[in-house]
Design a protein around this motif. Structure first.
Motif, PDB file in Angstrom:
ATOM      1  N   PRO A 153      35.709  10.541  25.355  1.00  0.00           N
ATOM      2  CA  PRO A 153      35.073   9.948  24.072  1.00  0.00           C
ATOM      3  C   PRO A 153      34.418  10.912  23.048  1.00  0.00           C
ATOM      4  O   PRO A 153      34.416  10.564  22.069  1.00  0.00           O
ATOM      5  CB  PRO A 153      33.719   8.915  24.410  1.00  0.00           C
ATOM      6  N   HIS A 154      34.819  12.317  23.533  1.00  0.00           N
ATOM      7  CA  HIS A 154      34.421  13.282  22.491  1.00  0.00           C
ATOM      8  C   HIS A 154      35.520  14.255  22.426  1.00  0.00           C
ATOM      9  O   HIS A 154      36.443  14.153  23.373  1.00  0.00           O
ATOM     10  CB  HIS A 154      32.986  13.922  23.061  1.00  0.00           C
ATOM     11  N   GLY A 155      35.352  15.074  21.633  1.00  0.00           N
ATOM     12  CA  GLY A 155      36.329  16.458  21.589  1.00  0.00           C
ATOM     13  C   GLY A 155      37.700  15.728  20.838  1.00  0.00           C
ATOM     14  O   GLY A 155      37.933  14.748  20.470  1.00  0.00           O
ATOM     15  N   PHE A 159      43.185   9.970  23.390  1.00  0.00           N
ATOM     16  CA  PHE A 159      42.296   8.701  22.980  1.00  0.00           C
ATOM     17  C   PHE A 159      41.685   8.677  21.682  1.00  0.00           C
ATOM     18  O   PHE A 159      41.978   7.697  21.171  1.00  0.00           O
ATOM     19  CB  PHE A 159      41.304   8.674  24.139  1.00  0.00           C
ATOM     20  N   ARG A 160      41.019   9.653  21.340  1.00  0.00           N
ATOM     21  CA  ARG A 160      40.420   9.668  19.978  1.00  0.00           C
ATOM     22  C   ARG A 160      41.362   9.557  18.846  1.00  0.00           C
ATOM     23  O   ARG A 160      41.415   8.901  17.896  1.00  0.00           O
ATOM     24  CB  ARG A 160      39.651  10.912  19.622  1.00  0.00           C
ATOM     25  N   ASN A 165      43.199   7.735  13.968  1.00  0.00           N
ATOM     26  CA  ASN A 165      44.548   7.901  12.922  1.00  0.00           C
ATOM     27  C   ASN A 165      44.459   6.876  12.267  1.00  0.00           C
ATOM     28  O   ASN A 165      44.354   5.674  12.340  1.00  0.00           O
ATOM     29  CB  ASN A 165      45.604   8.365  13.925  1.00  0.00           C
ATOM     30  N   ASP A 166      44.928   7.257  11.027  1.00  0.00           N
ATOM     31  CA  ASP A 166      45.291   6.097   9.879  1.00  0.00           C
ATOM     32  C   ASP A 166      46.640   5.924   9.536  1.00  0.00           C
ATOM     33  O   ASP A 166      47.041   5.537   8.370  1.00  0.00           O
ATOM     34  CB  ASP A 166      44.444   6.705   8.705  1.00  0.00           C
ATOM     35  N   LEU A 167      47.449   6.088  10.628  1.00  0.00           N
ATOM     36  CA  LEU A 167      49.011   5.978  10.472  1.00  0.00           C
ATOM     37  C   LEU A 167      49.369   4.569   9.979  1.00  0.00           C
ATOM     38  O   LEU A 167      48.941   3.756  10.878  1.00  0.00           O
ATOM     39  CB  LEU A 167      49.661   6.547  11.397  1.00  0.00           C
TER      40      LEU A 167
END
Length: 280
Positions: A153-155, A159-160, A165-167
């Motif tokens: 959930p970090h880094g 997954f993140r 992303n805004d694709l």
């Protein structure tokens, strides 16, 4: 209480493991605290703290960049690891180290066992394999865990990227199959290894149960998040480093030797999504 030294504690995996051991007698060193390629600095920290366990999360992980920086990749993933292992042996500690599914070439038709023949396709995989061999040559008490498609959930991780992303359209490869592995689940397992240490040293595999393509992994993440976004499978995605098409790892020996039940991929994604939303 066992004394633990975590090296590379600031990265994605190191952060998860440091969090899992936060109530323990643990020293956490990130890259600013310790350059693992420097013999005198590594020796100083080991003799200063004299830990019972050293958990090495420091690594060169830029798979594509390693093709143009092979010397740096081998310096961190192989030479430094061998030096660390030798010094860990000097202080009488046990080393826990992490390797990769990329030590295999992806030509198998069933999950890779720890004893299967290695044949890395890229510089990163080769450097990690040499790190394994360097550890073994020192004779240090060690556990090497090969892991696959690590996320948290970090880094910075897949997954993140899927979540953030805004694709308008995500294009994700559908021709590579592996085992997405939660860094949080792996960290929980490492606490089990330390506190219930069976002293069955050697090389093991750890990944969440189940296998899928990167495209299927992305779809699963979106499904758990309840997000409706356009995602398209592609057969090729240009990368500098060649990746194995099939790098599924068999973790059954790990479950038997450590008396530990590894969770399924779907459960791990759900736990990661919950942790991700809690930190927002």
């Amino acid at each position: 209480m066992k004394k633990i030294l975590i090296v590379g504690a600031g990265g994605m995996l190191g952060t998860s493991i440091a969090t899992a051991f936060q109530d323990s007698n643990t020293i956490c060193l990130d890259r600013n605290d310790l350059d693992i390629t420097c013999y005198s600095k590594v020796r100083h920290q080991l003799y200063k703290h004299r830990p019972e366990y050293v958990i090495n999360c420091a690594a060169y992980t830029a798979v594509d960049q390693a093709e143009s920086e092979p010397l740096e990749a081998f310096k961190i993933n192989a030479s430094a690891v061998g030096m660390l292992a030798a010094l860990v042996k000097q202080v009488g500690a046990t080393l826990i180290h992490f390797s990769t599914d990329y030590v295999f070439d992806g030509t198998a038709v069933s999950p890779y066992k720890p004893t299967d023949l290695t044949n890395p396709l890229n510089t990163y995989g080769s450097s990690k394999l040499q790190g394994e061999q360097a550890i073994q040559r020192t004779g240090v008490k060690h556990y090497i865990f090969r892991i696959s498609w690590l996320y948290a959930p970090h880094g910075k991780n897949f997954f993140r990227w899927v979540m953030e992303n805004d694709l308008e359209e995500m294009k994700v490869v559908d021709n590579q199959t592996g085992c997405p592995t939660s860094a949080v689940d792996l960290a929980d397992f490492i606490t089990h290894v330390v506190y219930k240490d069976p002293e069955h040293y050697g090389i093991y595999h750890f990944c969440n149960k189940g296998s899928m393509t990167w495209f299927a992994f992305a779809k699963a993440i979106l499904a758990h998040a309840g997000l409706q976004r356009k995602i398209t499978p592609v057969s090729e995605f240009p990368t500098v480093a060649k990746r194995p098409e099939y790098s599924v790892l068999d973790s059954s020996m790990t479950e038997v030797q450590f008396g530990y039940e590894i969770t399924r991929v779907s459960e791990a994604i759900e736990k990661t999504f919950t942790a991700y939303t809690e930190q927002l």
